[in-house]
Design a protein around this motif. Structure first.
Motif, PDB file in Angstrom:
ATOM      1  N   PRO A 144     -14.779   0.815  23.474  1.00 47.77           N
ATOM      2  CA  PRO A 144     -13.778   0.742  22.279  1.00 47.77           C
ATOM      3  C   PRO A 144     -14.450  -0.342  21.384  1.00 47.77           C
ATOM      4  N   VAL A 145     -14.034  -0.270  20.003  1.00 49.97           N
ATOM      5  CA  VAL A 145     -14.344  -1.343  19.095  1.00 49.97           C
ATOM      6  C   VAL A 145     -13.314  -2.472  19.501  1.00 49.97           C
ATOM      7  N   SER A 146     -14.147  -3.649  19.305  1.00 51.88           N
ATOM      8  CA  SER A 146     -13.393  -4.952  19.502  1.00 51.88           C
ATOM      9  C   SER A 146     -12.116  -5.070  18.753  1.00 51.88           C
ATOM     10  N   VAL A 147     -11.125  -5.341  19.465  1.00 53.34           N
ATOM     11  CA  VAL A 147     -10.013  -6.041  18.579  1.00 53.34           C
ATOM     12  C   VAL A 147     -10.177  -7.083  17.820  1.00 53.34           C
ATOM     13  N   LEU A 181     -12.293  -6.074  14.601  1.00 44.95           N
ATOM     14  CA  LEU A 181     -11.562  -5.448  13.509  1.00 44.95           C
ATOM     15  C   LEU A 181     -10.471  -6.515  12.786  1.00 44.95           C
ATOM     16  N   GLN A 220      -5.199  -3.604  17.768  1.00 46.10           N
ATOM     17  CA  GLN A 220      -5.290  -2.868  19.022  1.00 46.10           C
ATOM     18  C   GLN A 220      -5.159  -1.514  18.686  1.00 46.10           C
ATOM     19  N   SER A 223      -8.140   0.322  17.169  1.00 44.11           N
ATOM     20  CA  SER A 223      -9.010   0.471  18.252  1.00 44.11           C
ATOM     21  C   SER A 223      -8.723   1.651  19.101  1.00 44.11           C
TER      22      SER A 223
END
Length: 149
Positions: A3-6, A9, A69, A72
């Motif tokens: 997942p893309v890092s919170v 982002l 979150q 993400s």
């Protein structure tokens, strides 16, 4: 796919990383705004989010970890369901690694005038005393006998 890092982002939405960060945010925005294919061949279900709303909400309040979150999560779901989006997101993540957001980095500052001797850096200073006077090894002891002449 990870997942893309919170944190990434939120940092990018807040303008971290200077020009490279702005370019990374613009790249993610363009990727998210690509049309979502909602055909009968197993693509994105009509009820799924494209991520555009989450992107806008995070840009409005970059400090809100819940919004980061949510974005993400939407990115991960969309990547799992759309192979084209997944490859675009992977390429974006590779470029976003160049952005220095301060997430997980350490900055050391030594101040207070000239520093003579080693500078102690770290977190665990167990059994160390910082208030004792330094021991000078280059001077003879005060009670040493005077040399005979």
């Amino acid at each position: 796919m990870d997942p893309v890092s919170v944190g990434l982002l939120a940092a990018l939405a807040g303008g971290a990383g200077g020009e490279v960060g702005r370019q990374a945010w613009a790249g993610l925005s363009a990727l998210v705004r690509r049309p979502v294919r909602r055909d009968g061949g197993g693509r994105i279900p009509a009820a799924s989010s494209s991520g555009e709303g989450e992107l806008v909400r995070l840009a409005e309040n970059p400090a809100d970890q819940g919004r980061a979150q949510a974005l993400s999560t939407v990115l991960a779901v969309r990547a799992a369901l759309d192979e084209d989006f997944r490859s675009g997101l992977l390429a974006w993540q590779e470029q976003a690694r160049l952005v220095r957001t301060g997430d997980g980095t350490v900055t050391n500052n030594v101040s207070g005038g000239a520093q003579h001797g080693p500078v102690v850096q770290g977190r665990d200073f167990t059994n160390l005393t910082f208030t004792s006077p330094p021991v000078r090894l280059d001077l003879p002891a005060a009670d040493a006998a005077e040399p005979e002449q």
